[in-house]
Design a protein around this motif. Structure first.
Motif, mmCIF file in Angstrom:
data_model
loop_
_atom_site.group_PDB
_atom_site.id
_atom_site.type_symbol
_atom_site.label_atom_id
_atom_site.label_comp_id
_atom_site.label_asym_id
_atom_site.label_seq_id
_atom_site.Cartn_x
_atom_site.Cartn_y
_atom_site.Cartn_z
ATOM 1 N N ASP A 16 42.930 20.252 10.490
ATOM 2 C CA ASP A 16 42.577 18.905 10.931
ATOM 3 C C ASP A 16 41.068 18.794 11.128
ATOM 4 O O ASP A 16 40.466 19.591 11.854
ATOM 5 C CB ASP A 16 43.311 18.590 12.239
ATOM 6 C CG ASP A 16 43.147 17.145 12.632
ATOM 7 O OD1 ASP A 16 42.069 16.804 13.182
ATOM 8 O OD2 ASP A 16 44.068 16.360 12.385
ATOM 9 N N ARG A 18 39.325 16.669 12.800
ATOM 10 C CA ARG A 18 38.900 16.394 14.177
ATOM 11 C C ARG A 18 38.862 17.675 14.998
ATOM 12 O O ARG A 18 37.953 17.870 15.818
ATOM 13 C CB ARG A 18 39.830 15.367 14.821
ATOM 14 C CG ARG A 18 39.709 13.991 14.123
ATOM 15 C CD ARG A 18 40.847 13.102 14.467
ATOM 16 N NE ARG A 18 42.075 13.682 13.921
ATOM 17 C CZ ARG A 18 43.244 13.061 13.913
ATOM 18 N NH1 ARG A 18 43.351 11.862 14.430
ATOM 19 N NH2 ARG A 18 44.316 13.632 13.391
ATOM 20 N N CYS A 37 35.869 14.300 25.383
ATOM 21 C CA CYS A 37 36.455 12.957 25.361
ATOM 22 C C CYS A 37 35.374 11.901 25.130
ATOM 23 O O CYS A 37 35.578 10.955 24.357
ATOM 24 C CB CYS A 37 37.201 12.674 26.659
ATOM 25 S SG CYS A 37 38.722 13.625 26.819
ATOM 26 N N PHE A 40 34.238 11.874 21.439
ATOM 27 C CA PHE A 40 35.206 11.305 20.501
ATOM 28 C C PHE A 40 35.767 9.956 20.965
ATOM 29 O O PHE A 40 36.748 9.469 20.402
ATOM 30 C CB PHE A 40 36.360 12.298 20.283
ATOM 31 C CG PHE A 40 35.943 13.526 19.536
ATOM 32 C CD1 PHE A 40 35.788 13.517 18.157
ATOM 33 C CD2 PHE A 40 35.686 14.708 20.219
ATOM 34 C CE1 PHE A 40 35.390 14.642 17.471
ATOM 35 C CE2 PHE A 40 35.284 15.847 19.545
ATOM 36 C CZ PHE A 40 35.129 15.815 18.162
ATOM 37 N N SER A 43 36.905 7.229 18.499
ATOM 38 C CA SER A 43 38.025 7.434 17.577
ATOM 39 C C SER A 43 39.291 7.998 18.225
ATOM 40 O O SER A 43 40.377 7.866 17.657
ATOM 41 C CB SER A 43 37.593 8.351 16.439
ATOM 42 O OG SER A 43 37.153 9.599 16.941
ATOM 43 N N LEU A 44 39.164 8.652 19.392
ATOM 44 C CA LEU A 44 40.318 9.293 20.024
ATOM 45 C C LEU A 44 40.373 8.973 21.511
ATOM 46 O O LEU A 44 39.334 8.952 22.183
ATOM 47 C CB LEU A 44 40.234 10.818 19.872
ATOM 48 C CG LEU A 44 40.159 11.409 18.472
ATOM 49 C CD1 LEU A 44 39.917 12.911 18.550
ATOM 50 C CD2 LEU A 44 41.418 11.108 17.688
ATOM 51 N N ASP A 45 41.581 8.764 22.028
ATOM 52 C CA ASP A 45 41.708 8.599 23.475
ATOM 53 C C ASP A 45 41.823 9.983 24.126
ATOM 54 O O ASP A 45 41.972 10.992 23.448
ATOM 55 C CB ASP A 45 42.896 7.699 23.843
ATOM 56 C CG ASP A 45 44.235 8.253 23.376
ATOM 57 O OD1 ASP A 45 44.360 9.476 23.213
ATOM 58 O OD2 ASP A 45 45.166 7.452 23.190
ATOM 59 N N THR A 48 44.852 12.201 23.221
ATOM 60 C CA THR A 48 44.790 12.791 21.884
ATOM 61 C C THR A 48 43.815 13.960 21.849
ATOM 62 O O THR A 48 44.095 14.989 21.225
ATOM 63 C CB THR A 48 44.401 11.720 20.843
ATOM 64 O OG1 THR A 48 45.317 10.624 20.955
ATOM 65 C CG2 THR A 48 44.446 12.276 19.435
ATOM 66 N N VAL A 49 42.683 13.833 22.531
ATOM 67 C CA VAL A 49 41.733 14.956 22.626
ATOM 68 C C VAL A 49 42.423 16.148 23.273
ATOM 69 O O VAL A 49 42.312 17.285 22.791
ATOM 70 C CB VAL A 49 40.459 14.550 23.413
ATOM 71 C CG1 VAL A 49 39.600 15.772 23.729
ATOM 72 C CG2 VAL A 49 39.659 13.522 22.636
ATOM 73 N N HIS A 52 44.791 17.833 20.809
ATOM 74 C CA HIS A 52 44.050 18.661 19.846
ATOM 75 C C HIS A 52 43.552 19.947 20.498
ATOM 76 O O HIS A 52 43.627 21.025 19.897
ATOM 77 C CB HIS A 52 42.880 17.878 19.238
ATOM 78 C CG HIS A 52 43.297 16.883 18.213
ATOM 79 N ND1 HIS A 52 43.925 17.225 17.039
ATOM 80 C CD2 HIS A 52 43.172 15.541 18.177
ATOM 81 C CE1 HIS A 52 44.169 16.143 16.325
ATOM 82 N NE2 HIS A 52 43.715 15.100 16.994
#
Length: 109
Positions: A16, A18, A37, A40, A43-45, A48-49, A52
């Motif tokens: 991935d 990201r 956080c 990103f 693009s990411l909440d 989601t961080v 990942h």
């Protein structure tokens, strides 16, 4: 866990873009989860961080250390070294040997 299963986890984590971007940031310096956080945020909440980071942590690529309410994320270079030793180094040695032979052949002519 077998080394093959561990390799699968590592390669899946690296698949991935990201997660690779997170590893690039951690390569420069350890970062808090909040820092990641923020980086990103476009693009990411946060959830989601964290997901990942969880994948990276389970693969052994990231080590998380809690200091009070702060979670510091560190890059773990050991799995990368293992990948290098197993998958890259043998091919690199072949290339170096080929270049040495080519140099020697050119110098003899």
């Amino acid at each position: 866990m077998s080394s093959e299963a561990r390799d699968d986890q590592i390669f899946k984590a690296l698949a991935d873009a990201r997660r690779r971007a997170m590893l690039d940031l951690l390569k420069a310096a350890p970062r808090t989860t909040g820092d990641l956080c923020e980086h990103f945020a476009a693009s990411l909440d946060r959830c989601t961080v964290m997901q990942h980071l969880g994948v990276l942590e389970r693969a052994g690529l990231v080590i998380a250390v809690r200091e009070g309410r702060t979670r510091w994320n560190y890059l773990n270079a050991a799995p990368f070294k293992e990948i290098h030793d197993r998958w890259i180094s043998p091919y690199a040695m072949e290339a170096v040997s080929l270049l040495a032979r080519m140099k020697r052949d050119m110098e003899e002519d």
